[in-house]
Scaffold this motif. Sequence first.
Motif, PDB file in Angstrom:
ATOM      1  N   VAL A 121       0.834  -1.207   0.000  1.00  0.00           N
ATOM      2  CA  VAL A 121       0.000   0.000   0.000  1.00  0.00           C
ATOM      3  C   VAL A 121       0.863   1.249   0.000  1.00  0.00           C
ATOM      4  O   VAL A 121       0.603   2.203  -0.751  1.00  0.00           O
ATOM      5  N   SER A 122       1.887   1.257   0.831  1.00  0.00           N
ATOM      6  CA  SER A 122       2.733   2.451   0.921  1.00  0.00           C
ATOM      7  C   SER A 122       3.405   2.727  -0.417  1.00  0.00           C
ATOM      8  O   SER A 122       3.417   3.879  -0.888  1.00  0.00           O
ATOM      9  N   MET A 123       3.929   1.694  -1.074  1.00  0.00           N
ATOM     10  CA  MET A 123       4.655   1.905  -2.315  1.00  0.00           C
ATOM     11  C   MET A 123       3.729   2.348  -3.442  1.00  0.00           C
ATOM     12  O   MET A 123       4.006   3.313  -4.148  1.00  0.00           O
ATOM     13  N   PHE A 124       2.595   1.656  -3.593  1.00  0.00           N
ATOM     14  CA  PHE A 124       1.725   1.962  -4.723  1.00  0.00           C
ATOM     15  C   PHE A 124       0.889   3.219  -4.504  1.00  0.00           C
ATOM     16  O   PHE A 124       0.620   3.955  -5.454  1.00  0.00           O
ATOM     17  N   SER A 125       0.475   3.483  -3.261  1.00  0.00           N
ATOM     18  CA  SER A 125      -0.286   4.710  -3.016  1.00  0.00           C
ATOM     19  C   SER A 125       0.616   5.927  -3.161  1.00  0.00           C
ATOM     20  O   SER A 125       0.203   6.957  -3.727  1.00  0.00           O
ATOM     21  N   LEU A 126       1.855   5.837  -2.664  1.00  0.00           N
ATOM     22  CA  LEU A 126       2.797   6.941  -2.860  1.00  0.00           C
ATOM     23  C   LEU A 126       3.152   7.089  -4.334  1.00  0.00           C
ATOM     24  O   LEU A 126       3.323   8.207  -4.841  1.00  0.00           O
ATOM     25  N   GLY A 127       3.227   5.959  -5.042  1.00  0.00           N
ATOM     26  CA  GLY A 127       3.473   6.013  -6.477  1.00  0.00           C
ATOM     27  C   GLY A 127       2.320   6.666  -7.220  1.00  0.00           C
ATOM     28  O   GLY A 127       2.521   7.408  -8.189  1.00  0.00           O
ATOM     29  N   ALA A 128       1.089   6.413  -6.749  1.00  0.00           N
ATOM     30  CA  ALA A 128      -0.079   7.031  -7.379  1.00  0.00           C
ATOM     31  C   ALA A 128      -0.057   8.547  -7.229  1.00  0.00           C
ATOM     32  O   ALA A 128      -0.614   9.270  -8.059  1.00  0.00           O
ATOM     33  N   ILE A 129       0.589   9.033  -6.176  1.00  0.00           N
ATOM     34  CA  ILE A 129       0.721  10.482  -5.979  1.00  0.00           C
ATOM     35  C   ILE A 129       1.866  11.033  -6.823  1.00  0.00           C
ATOM     36  O   ILE A 129       1.759  12.105  -7.426  1.00  0.00           O
ATOM     37  N   SER A 130       2.964  10.294  -6.892  1.00  0.00           N
ATOM     38  CA  SER A 130       4.154  10.808  -7.572  1.00  0.00           C
ATOM     39  C   SER A 130       3.976  10.899  -9.089  1.00  0.00           C
ATOM     40  O   SER A 130       4.521  11.801  -9.725  1.00  0.00           O
ATOM     41  N   VAL A 131       3.212   9.976  -9.680  1.00  0.00           N
ATOM     42  CA  VAL A 131       3.050   9.973 -11.141  1.00  0.00           C
ATOM     43  C   VAL A 131       2.417  11.267 -11.654  1.00  0.00           C
ATOM     44  O   VAL A 131       2.973  11.926 -12.541  1.00  0.00           O
ATOM     45  N   PRO A 132       1.254  11.700 -11.119  1.00  0.00           N
ATOM     46  CA  PRO A 132       0.680  12.948 -11.634  1.00  0.00           C
ATOM     47  C   PRO A 132       1.512  14.184 -11.293  1.00  0.00           C
ATOM     48  O   PRO A 132       1.404  15.199 -11.990  1.00  0.00           O
ATOM     49  N   LEU A 133       2.346  14.118 -10.266  1.00  0.00           N
ATOM     50  CA  LEU A 133       3.202  15.261  -9.931  1.00  0.00           C
ATOM     51  C   LEU A 133       4.168  15.575 -11.072  1.00  0.00           C
ATOM     52  O   LEU A 133       4.541  16.732 -11.267  1.00  0.00           O
ATOM     53  N   THR A 134       4.560  14.556 -11.822  1.00  0.00           N
ATOM     54  CA  THR A 134       5.501  14.785 -12.935  1.00  0.00           C
ATOM     55  C   THR A 134       4.852  15.546 -14.089  1.00  0.00           C
ATOM     56  O   THR A 134       5.550  16.059 -14.955  1.00  0.00           O
ATOM     57  N   GLY A 135       3.515  15.608 -14.101  1.00  0.00           N
ATOM     58  CA  GLY A 135       2.844  16.244 -15.232  1.00  0.00           C
ATOM     59  C   GLY A 135       2.003  17.450 -14.866  1.00  0.00           C
ATOM     60  O   GLY A 135       1.167  17.882 -15.653  1.00  0.00           O
ATOM     61  N   LEU A 136       2.223  18.010 -13.655  1.00  0.00           N
ATOM     62  CA  LEU A 136       1.405  19.141 -13.214  1.00  0.00           C
ATOM     63  C   LEU A 136       1.491  20.329 -14.168  1.00  0.00           C
ATOM     64  O   LEU A 136       0.502  20.971 -14.475  1.00  0.00           O
ATOM     65  N   LYS A 137       2.689  20.670 -14.625  1.00  0.00           N
ATOM     66  CA  LYS A 137       2.870  21.790 -15.546  1.00  0.00           C
ATOM     67  C   LYS A 137       3.455  21.289 -16.877  1.00  0.00           C
ATOM     68  O   LYS A 137       4.253  21.958 -17.509  1.00  0.00           O
ATOM     69  N   GLY A 138       3.024  20.099 -17.250  1.00  0.00           N
ATOM     70  CA  GLY A 138       3.552  19.494 -18.461  1.00  0.00           C
ATOM     71  C   GLY A 138       4.719  18.590 -18.129  1.00  0.00           C
ATOM     72  O   GLY A 138       5.666  19.010 -17.445  1.00  0.00           O
ATOM     73  N   THR A 139       4.650  17.334 -18.583  1.00  0.00           N
ATOM     74  CA  THR A 139       5.703  16.372 -18.269  1.00  0.00           C
ATOM     75  C   THR A 139       7.002  16.758 -18.974  1.00  0.00           C
ATOM     76  O   THR A 139       7.026  16.997 -20.176  1.00  0.00           O
ATOM     77  N   SER A 140       8.084  16.822 -18.203  1.00  0.00           N
ATOM     78  CA  SER A 140       9.401  17.141 -18.740  1.00  0.00           C
ATOM     79  C   SER A 140      10.443  16.363 -17.958  1.00  0.00           C
ATOM     80  O   SER A 140      10.150  15.780 -16.909  1.00  0.00           O
ATOM     81  N   SER A 141      11.679  16.380 -18.468  1.00  0.00           N
ATOM     82  CA  SER A 141      12.749  15.694 -17.737  1.00  0.00           C
ATOM     83  C   SER A 141      12.983  16.362 -16.388  1.00  0.00           C
ATOM     84  O   SER A 141      13.312  15.690 -15.401  1.00  0.00           O
ATOM     85  N   LEU A 142      12.789  17.693 -16.314  1.00  0.00           N
ATOM     86  CA  LEU A 142      12.997  18.410 -15.051  1.00  0.00           C
ATOM     87  C   LEU A 142      11.930  18.041 -14.028  1.00  0.00           C
ATOM     88  O   LEU A 142      12.240  17.800 -12.851  1.00  0.00           O
ATOM     89  N   SER A 143      10.659  17.978 -14.455  1.00  0.00           N
ATOM     90  CA  SER A 143       9.599  17.606 -13.510  1.00  0.00           C
ATOM     91  C   SER A 143       9.780  16.174 -13.029  1.00  0.00           C
ATOM     92  O   SER A 143       9.537  15.860 -11.860  1.00  0.00           O
ATOM     93  N   MET A 144      10.221  15.286 -13.924  1.00  0.00           N
ATOM     94  CA  MET A 144      10.493  13.901 -13.540  1.00  0.00           C
ATOM     95  C   MET A 144      11.632  13.850 -12.526  1.00  0.00           C
ATOM     96  O   MET A 144      11.534  13.163 -11.490  1.00  0.00           O
ATOM     97  N   ALA A 145      12.718  14.585 -12.776  1.00  0.00           N
ATOM     98  CA  ALA A 145      13.878  14.570 -11.886  1.00  0.00           C
ATOM     99  C   ALA A 145      13.534  15.148 -10.520  1.00  0.00           C
ATOM    100  O   ALA A 145      13.966  14.619  -9.482  1.00  0.00           O
ATOM    101  N   LEU A 146      12.772  16.242 -10.488  1.00  0.00           N
ATOM    102  CA  LEU A 146      12.388  16.859  -9.214  1.00  0.00           C
ATOM    103  C   LEU A 146      11.539  15.903  -8.378  1.00  0.00           C
ATOM    104  O   LEU A 146      11.715  15.805  -7.154  1.00  0.00           O
TER     105      LEU A 146
END
Length: 400
Positions: A348-373
């Motif tokens: 649960v911890s890994m997949f629920s945290l992963g469910a949060i992290s995935v959309p964070l990479t695309g908040l202002k458009g998916t880029s290498s910088l948003s992925m790295a941050l």
Amino acid sequence: MKYTTKQQLNYTLVLGLLASLGPLCTDLYLPALPELANELQTTTASAQLSLTAGLIGLGFGQLIFGTLSDKLGRMRPLLVSLVVLMAASIWCALAPNIGQLIAARVLQGMAGAGGAVLSRAIARDLYSGHELTRFFGLLMLVNGLAPIFAPVLGGVMLTLMDWRGIFFVLAIISTLLLVLSRLRLNETLPPERRNQGGIISMIKSIGSLFGQRQFMGFCLAQGFVGAGMFAYIGASPFVLQDIYQLSPQMFSLCFAVNGIGLVIAAQTSTRLSLRYGELQVLKFGLGIAGCASLLLLLASALHAPLVVLLVALFFSVIVMGIVAPNASSLAMQNQGNNAGSASALIGVSMFSLGAISVPLTGLKGTSSLSMALTILGCYTLAILCFTLLTKKDPVGKALV
């Protein structure tokens, strides 16, 4: 019950395949995300939500099947999860719009979670100590083949079929695993060791884990590192294909190289843990995670050539192979009959945290910088949780 070498090999293979259901549900259709978004006339962010939905299902499905397995035994929940996975995969393949696909992905993830959580619980029924660490390493070896070959297979499949065909293939895989599990696995949790309480007792068994500092430290360390890996999984198809103009096949090749590195790291860390102890190897893995994610951020911010970005990304990904076997083993060591609930909470911890992290990479458009941050943020939180919650841990000292 003692198992022969042949039986142990059978269990390793089948449990590894069951554990691979999570990566298959997330990775097999990754090369098809851009095509999926175009056909369903939806945005990149909405297409990524189908991945997020699967991760949410994978997380909370483990909670359901893990706690049920402590009460009902391992086999019945496992077989039910595989039947539901087959039906959900067919629903995904037939989904007429992004809304139905997201709903189907939640159910698919929940069903796929059964294999992931119960493979760990069955391993805990059979092994303990360094043997458990070694078995988790073997599971990751077999399990690691899924993220290596799934995107490659997905890229090849896209030359023969559309994205819907990929989900039909998942339905076939789940059917084959249902037959294989029924024929090759036995019940590993006898009735006298099962949780005899009702739903309240099951909830309490999970709640008690939140009060165990050492367990939560190892659980969250693995969870946040896993979230960083899922940020990579969710963002990399768009970063490498849309921004760097790699073909689906070349993207799959890059993904496979990282997967091979992850498997090698897992096997190496398992051997190192026998000499230096799980705790020291886990610290080493978290140290690499921090350094590699910083290098990835620098490469992204400075618009470094693709090869530099890929090298930094490689080391950012393979740390999962170091952290996961050792953190899982340390977390599960003292859980005994509570193994299903403990395994569920790890998932649960890994997949629920992963469910949060995935959309964070695309908040202002998916880029290498948003992925790295996002990856750097996840790895930083993993290090903080480990440092704060496992400090002065007597179990950890005994393992050094």
